[in-house]
Design an enzyme around this catalytic site. Structure first.
Site, PDB file in Angstrom:
ATOM      1  N   HIS A 217     -50.233  14.663  43.230  1.00 30.68           N
ATOM      2  CA  HIS A 217     -51.342  13.734  43.372  1.00 30.68           C
ATOM      3  C   HIS A 217     -51.008  12.328  42.885  1.00 30.68           C
ATOM      4  CE1 HIS A 217     -55.069  12.292  44.624  1.00 30.68           C
ATOM      5  NE2 HIS A 217     -55.187  11.685  43.467  1.00 30.68           N
ATOM      6  N   TYR A 221     -50.614   7.605  44.317  1.00 35.24           N
ATOM      7  CA  TYR A 221     -51.076   6.334  43.744  1.00 35.24           C
ATOM      8  C   TYR A 221     -49.908   5.442  43.355  1.00 35.24           C
ATOM      9  CZ  TYR A 221     -55.541   8.459  44.189  1.00 35.24           C
ATOM     10  OH  TYR A 221     -56.638   9.045  44.740  1.00 35.24           O
ATOM     11  N   HIS A 368     -55.113  13.001  57.562  1.00 31.71           N
ATOM     12  CA  HIS A 368     -55.584  12.253  56.385  1.00 31.71           C
ATOM     13  C   HIS A 368     -54.475  11.376  55.811  1.00 31.71           C
ATOM     14  CE1 HIS A 368     -56.692  11.444  52.216  1.00 31.71           C
ATOM     15  NE2 HIS A 368     -55.755  12.256  51.783  1.00 31.71           N
ATOM     16  N   PHE A 369     -53.317  11.974  55.568  1.00 32.38           N
ATOM     17  CA  PHE A 369     -52.363  11.155  54.824  1.00 32.38           C
ATOM     18  C   PHE A 369     -51.593  10.177  55.701  1.00 32.38           C
ATOM     19  CE2 PHE A 369     -49.631  15.130  54.952  1.00 32.38           C
ATOM     20  CZ  PHE A 369     -48.485  14.602  55.522  1.00 32.38           C
ATOM     21  N   HIS A 370     -51.514  10.457  57.005  1.00 28.65           N
ATOM     22  CA  HIS A 370     -50.903   9.414  57.841  1.00 28.65           C
ATOM     23  C   HIS A 370     -51.813   8.192  57.907  1.00 28.65           C
ATOM     24  CE1 HIS A 370     -47.881  12.373  58.884  1.00 28.65           C
ATOM     25  NE2 HIS A 370     -47.171  11.398  59.403  1.00 28.65           N
ATOM     26  N   ARG A 431     -51.012  23.048  60.199  1.00 24.19           N
ATOM     27  CA  ARG A 431     -49.962  22.049  60.012  1.00 24.19           C
ATOM     28  C   ARG A 431     -48.646  22.790  59.829  1.00 24.19           C
ATOM     29  NH1 ARG A 431     -50.258  19.784  53.721  1.00 24.19           N
ATOM     30  NH2 ARG A 431     -48.488  18.558  54.448  1.00 24.19           N
ATOM     31  N   ARG A 432     -47.563  22.073  59.777  1.00 24.55           N
ATOM     32  CA  ARG A 432     -46.230  22.640  59.551  1.00 24.55           C
ATOM     33  C   ARG A 432     -45.850  23.692  60.602  1.00 24.55           C
ATOM     34  NH1 ARG A 432     -48.308  23.492  53.969  1.00 24.55           N
ATOM     35  NH2 ARG A 432     -47.666  21.730  52.678  1.00 24.55           N
TER      36      ARG A 432
HETATM   37 FE1  HAS Z   1     -55.028  12.443  49.674  1.00 27.99          FE
HETATM   38  C1  HAS Z   1     -53.700  15.536  50.518  1.00 27.99           C
HETATM   39  C2  HAS Z   1     -57.765  13.964  48.301  1.00 27.99           C
HETATM   40  C3  HAS Z   1     -56.266   9.368  48.642  1.00 27.99           C
HETATM   41  C4  HAS Z   1     -51.977  11.002  50.346  1.00 27.99           C
HETATM   42  N1  HAS Z   1     -53.206  13.134  50.333  1.00 27.99           N
HETATM   43  C5  HAS Z   1     -52.870  14.446  50.635  1.00 27.99           C
HETATM   44  C6  HAS Z   1     -51.499  14.499  51.053  1.00 27.99           C
HETATM   45  C7  HAS Z   1     -50.992  13.217  50.966  1.00 27.99           C
HETATM   46  C8  HAS Z   1     -52.079  12.378  50.515  1.00 27.99           C
HETATM   47  C9  HAS Z   1     -49.579  12.775  51.266  1.00 27.99           C
HETATM   48  O1  HAS Z   1     -58.572  16.775  47.422  1.00 27.99           O
HETATM   49  C10 HAS Z   1     -50.765  15.749  51.549  1.00 27.99           C
HETATM   50  C11 HAS Z   1     -50.019  16.505  50.500  1.00 27.99           C
HETATM   51  C12 HAS Z   1     -49.330  17.683  51.130  1.00 27.99           C
HETATM   52  O2  HAS Z   1     -48.375  17.484  51.885  1.00 27.99           O
HETATM   53  O3  HAS Z   1     -49.779  18.804  50.930  1.00 27.99           O
HETATM   54  N2  HAS Z   1     -56.720  11.791  48.707  1.00 27.99           N
HETATM   55  C13 HAS Z   1     -57.719  12.586  48.265  1.00 27.99           C
HETATM   56  C14 HAS Z   1     -58.789  11.749  47.699  1.00 27.99           C
HETATM   57  C15 HAS Z   1     -58.362  10.445  47.813  1.00 27.99           C
HETATM   58  C16 HAS Z   1     -57.047  10.489  48.426  1.00 27.99           C
HETATM   59  C17 HAS Z   1     -60.084  12.223  47.118  1.00 27.99           C
HETATM   60  N3  HAS Z   1     -54.269  10.557  49.535  1.00 27.99           N
HETATM   61  C18 HAS Z   1     -54.935   9.447  49.074  1.00 27.99           C
HETATM   62  C19 HAS Z   1     -54.058   8.299  49.119  1.00 27.99           C
HETATM   63  C20 HAS Z   1     -52.842   8.760  49.608  1.00 27.99           C
HETATM   64  C21 HAS Z   1     -52.998  10.181  49.857  1.00 27.99           C
HETATM   65  C22 HAS Z   1     -54.437   6.911  48.679  1.00 27.99           C
HETATM   66  C23 HAS Z   1     -51.547   8.031  49.860  1.00 27.99           C
HETATM   67  C24 HAS Z   1     -51.319   6.778  49.678  1.00 27.99           C
HETATM   68  N4  HAS Z   1     -55.620  14.377  49.490  1.00 27.99           N
HETATM   69  C25 HAS Z   1     -56.754  14.781  48.849  1.00 27.99           C
HETATM   70  C26 HAS Z   1     -56.787  16.256  48.810  1.00 27.99           C
HETATM   71  C27 HAS Z   1     -55.621  16.713  49.449  1.00 27.99           C
HETATM   72  C28 HAS Z   1     -54.918  15.506  49.848  1.00 27.99           C
HETATM   73  C29 HAS Z   1     -57.799  17.119  48.221  1.00 27.99           C
HETATM   74  C30 HAS Z   1     -55.178  18.169  49.658  1.00 27.99           C
HETATM   75  C31 HAS Z   1     -55.543  18.637  51.019  1.00 27.99           C
HETATM   76  C32 HAS Z   1     -55.048  20.041  51.245  1.00 27.99           C
HETATM   77  O4  HAS Z   1     -55.890  20.945  51.327  1.00 27.99           O
HETATM   78  O5  HAS Z   1     -53.833  20.272  51.370  1.00 27.99           O
HETATM   79  C33 HAS Z   1     -59.145   9.242  47.324  1.00 27.99           C
HETATM   80  O6  HAS Z   1     -58.392   8.434  46.450  1.00 27.99           O
HETATM   81  C34 HAS Z   1     -59.701   8.414  48.451  1.00 27.99           C
HETATM   82  C35 HAS Z   1     -60.704   7.397  47.963  1.00 27.99           C
HETATM   83  C36 HAS Z   1     -61.075   6.433  49.063  1.00 27.99           C
HETATM   84  C37 HAS Z   1     -62.302   6.203  49.517  1.00 27.99           C
HETATM   85  C38 HAS Z   1     -62.497   5.195  50.614  1.00 27.99           C
HETATM   86  C39 HAS Z   1     -63.351   4.014  50.204  1.00 27.99           C
HETATM   87  C40 HAS Z   1     -63.336   2.977  51.286  1.00 27.99           C
HETATM   88  C41 HAS Z   1     -63.154   1.680  51.099  1.00 27.99           C
HETATM   89  C42 HAS Z   1     -63.066   0.778  52.285  1.00 27.99           C
HETATM   90  C43 HAS Z   1     -64.237  -0.154  52.414  1.00 27.99           C
HETATM   91  C44 HAS Z   1     -64.027  -1.033  53.612  1.00 27.99           C
HETATM   92  C45 HAS Z   1     -64.980  -1.588  54.379  1.00 27.99           C
HETATM   93  C46 HAS Z   1     -64.548  -2.370  55.570  1.00 27.99           C
HETATM   94  C47 HAS Z   1     -66.438  -1.402  54.102  1.00 27.99           C
HETATM   95  C48 HAS Z   1     -63.466   6.949  48.990  1.00 27.99           C
HETATM   96  C49 HAS Z   1     -62.982   1.081  49.744  1.00 27.99           C
HETATM   97  C50 HAS Z   1     -64.622  -3.875  55.318  1.00 27.99           C
HETATM   98  C51 HAS Z   1     -64.199  -4.571  56.546  1.00 27.99           C
HETATM   99  C52 HAS Z   1     -63.934  -5.896  56.628  1.00 27.99           C
HETATM  100  C53 HAS Z   1     -63.609  -6.443  57.973  1.00 27.99           C
HETATM  101  C54 HAS Z   1     -63.919  -6.804  55.449  1.00 27.99           C
HETATM  102 CU    CU Z   2     -53.847  14.679  45.797  1.00 28.61          CU
END
Ligand code: HAS
Ligand code: CU
Length: 541
Positions: A217, A221, A368-370, A431-432
């Site tokens: 995890h 970050y 998700h992660f791509h 996957r995989r």
């Molecule tokens: Fe994730 C699996 C949960 C963030 C990368 N994640 C992965 C894997 C990778 C990865 C590589 O809970 C696969 C691992 C593997 O191979 O098995 N992830 C999260 C959560 C967040 C999260 C809760 N992940 C990331 C980030 C990554 C990343 C960042 C890479 C850089 N992830 C998981 C979980 C798994 C997981 C489980 C396991 C799944 C499984 O079952 O295998 C959080 O940090 C995300 C928080 C983000 C938000 C979005 C807020 C939105 C904002 C945008 C606002 C924009 C606006 C547009 C309004 C809540 C701030 C404005 C527009 C204008 C024009 C100004």
């Molecule tokens: Cu994670």
């Protein structure tokens, strides 16, 4: 020109990162083609798994680590306005990591380490793969030490002054990485290397997966923090405004570093080796670590709004139109935030136990992660490279339009690649997998999505190629005069003159991390030394 930048050192890191990146893009396109089954001549499970393992390692470990090191060296020298401490050591770290990559690449490319980038046992690869990966990590530790030394020296020489935000955040990342990499280092040194060399016969995959979760995890970050640094310290200035709040930025980086660490078990929700209470604890922590991203989204959008209004934007959303969309950094942040909405949404779904049961080990997860890594994170790596390039090479970017085309096409390609992936996950595609041998109504319904993914992958490959072309062409173009460009840091709207210690240093936070790690990983790891397990011998290659 910033004359403290070690141009050769930074460019060497960046080029290793970007060559790894483009090779991995090529493999990515092959993989979507292969698994779709549309081109029978390409079908080969062994080539597929060798390719997908190499692709994952190149993108997740080589591109990121080398980019982050080069980025950190640039930040340290330009924000602190002093040369890199102990450059021979920095070069030593570079070569160590580079030799590690070459060593790991040999078994990867010859199909002897087709263990995927997560290398979960009981699948076992050639020892050279693990030893190479270890050298890469040790090389990156050298970078961490240099960042920590420069941070401390600056603080000693400037007592009571706030450390520049960019350096504060880079140091947070170095500390995060030292803690993060400890889990996988223990797994590799005490389990995988001895097993792959035949020194031991069995290992406990449950312990291995737990140690990997320690790393898996927070490593995401480690990749993300440079992106957030760019959001806070470059974007507001490039957009023509100010940073909305420096204190908020510092808090976001601290919460990221402190809470990203103790929460790996959301990758193990569906695993048997950890008890449900621990999963709940890690699950709650996972939601906490989404908060700094929400804070970041808020602060960055507020900074963009300040810039938009200073440029004459009116009304509720009129300021968005007045932003300089042709500035690569500004365009990138807009596209990055758009991808973050859906990438983050997917993360929240994953983190919710019951929904994780629906999507775990399906195509949803790579979707998700791509999107959040390949999309949000990497598009800001592009923006940073484009911003640094004139400073590093002394030459201007050869064509801004080509840069904008590259950034837009990356965004479009990511949308085409990851939307179908999410749908496929919900349709039950694992996957995989390399290929689907059975044809029934379920798998036939996957076909249109596979087609869209091939198109997405192709757009990304072209965009990735264009990125490397833009950088190479700019660097190689003959110019009569070198450009005088500096790296400019955004000013906060309310300047920060003094800060409490806990917003300007990490001693206290390291103690908090140690306590949280002991709570969330202590018993879950210790249990393996007390319970009777059968152990597994590896499935060798
Ligand atoms: Fe994730 C699996 C949960 C963030 C990368 N994640 C992965 C894997 C990778 C990865 C590589 O809970 C696969 C691992 C593997 O191979 O098995 N992830 C999260 C959560 C967040 C999260 C809760 N992940 C990331 C980030 C990554 C990343 C960042 C890479 C850089 N992830 C998981 C979980 C798994 C997981 C489980 C396991 C799944 C499984 O079952 O295998 C959080 O940090 C995300 C928080 C983000 C938000 C979005 C807020 C939105 C904002 C945008 C606002 C924009 C606006 C547009 C309004 C809540 C701030 C404005 C527009 C204008 C024009 C100004
Ligand atoms: Cu994670």
């Amino acid at each position: 020109m910033n004359d403290t930048v070690s141009r050769k050192l930074v460019l060497s890191h960046f080029w290793v990162a970007f060559v790894a990146f483009i090779l991995a893009c090529l493999m990515g396109e092959y993989q979507v083609l292969e698994r779709s089954g549309f081109v029978p001549a390409l079908e080969s499970a062994s080539v597929y798994f060798a390719s997908v393992s190499t692709h994952g390692v190149l993108m997740a470990f080589v591109l990121t680590t080398f980019f982050i090191m080069g980025f950190g060296y640039t930040i340290a020298s330009t924000s602190l306005k002093q040369p890199i401490w102990n450059q021979p050591l920095a070069w030593g770290g570079f070569w160590l990591a580079f030799v590690g990559v070459v060593l790991a690449a040999l078994p990867l490319l010859t199909g002897k380490a087709s263990v995927l980038y997560t290398f979960y046992p009981p699948i076992v690869g050639h020892a050279a793969f693990y030893i190479g990966a270890t050298l890469l990590v040790v090389g990156s530790w050298v970078w961490c030490v240099i960042m920590l030394v420069m941070f401390s020296q600056w603080k000693k020489n400037n007592p009571g002054e706030p450390v520049p935000l960019a350096m504060f955040a880079t140091t947070a990342n170095a500390i995060l990485w030292l803690w993060t990499s400890a889990g996988v280092a223990v797994e590799v040194l005490f389990q995988l290397i001895p097993l792959s060399l035949g020194w031991i016969d069995t290992i406990d995959p449950g312990l291995a997966r737990t140690l990997f979760a320690w790393t898996l995890h927070p490593i995401v970050y480690f990749w993300l923090i440079p992106t957030y640094i760019a959001f806070y310290v470059f974007v507001p200035k490039q957009a023509g405004g100010f940073l909305f709040s420096e204190e908020m930025a510092r808090i976001a980086f601290i919460v990221l570093a402190v809470f990203a660490l103790p929460i790996g078990f959301h990758h193990l929700y569906m695993d048997p080796e950890q008890e449900k209470g621990w999963k709940l604890l890690h699950g709650i922590g996972t939601f906490v670590v989404a908060l700094p991203t929400l804070v970041t989204g808020f602060t960055v959008i507020a900074s963009l709004e300040i810039a938009g209004r200073l440029r004459g934007g009116k009304g509720l959303f009129g300021w968005i139109l007045t932003l300089p969309w042709t500035n690569p950094m500004v365009l990138s942040v807009i596209l990055a935030l758009l991808m973050l909405i859906f990438g983050g949404f997917g993360g929240i779904v994953n983190a919710s136990y019951a929904m994780n049961a629906m999507v775990h080990n399906t195509a949803w997860v790579p979707g998700h992660f791509h999107l959040i890594f390949g999309g949000t994170t990497i598009i800001m790596y592009f923006a940073v490279a484009y911003y640094f390039w004139p400073v590093l090479t002394g030459k201007p970017l050869f064509c801004n339009t080509m840069v904008l085309v590259q950034l837009w096409s990356w965004f479009v390609g990511m949308v085409f690649l990851t939307t179908p992936w999410h749908v496929l996950g919900l349709l039950g595609q694992p996957r995989r997998i390399s290929t689907v041998v059975y044809n029934n109504l379920l798998t036939l319904s996957w076909k249109p999505y596979e087609l869209a993914m091939i198109l997405g992958g192709l757009i990304l490959l072209i965009s990735g190629g264009l990125f490397v072309y833009n950088l190479a062409k700019s660097q190689l173009q003959p110019v009569s005069e070198t450009v005088e460009q500096t790296i400019e840091y955004a000013q906060p709207i309310h300047p920060v003159t003094s800060l409490p210690n806990y917003l300007n240093g990490f001693t206290f936070w390291n103690q908090v991390i140690a306590a949280l790690m002991a709570i969330s990983f202590g018993l879950p790891i210790l249990q393996f030394f007390f319970m009777k397990t059968f152990g597994s011998s590896g499935w060798g290659y």
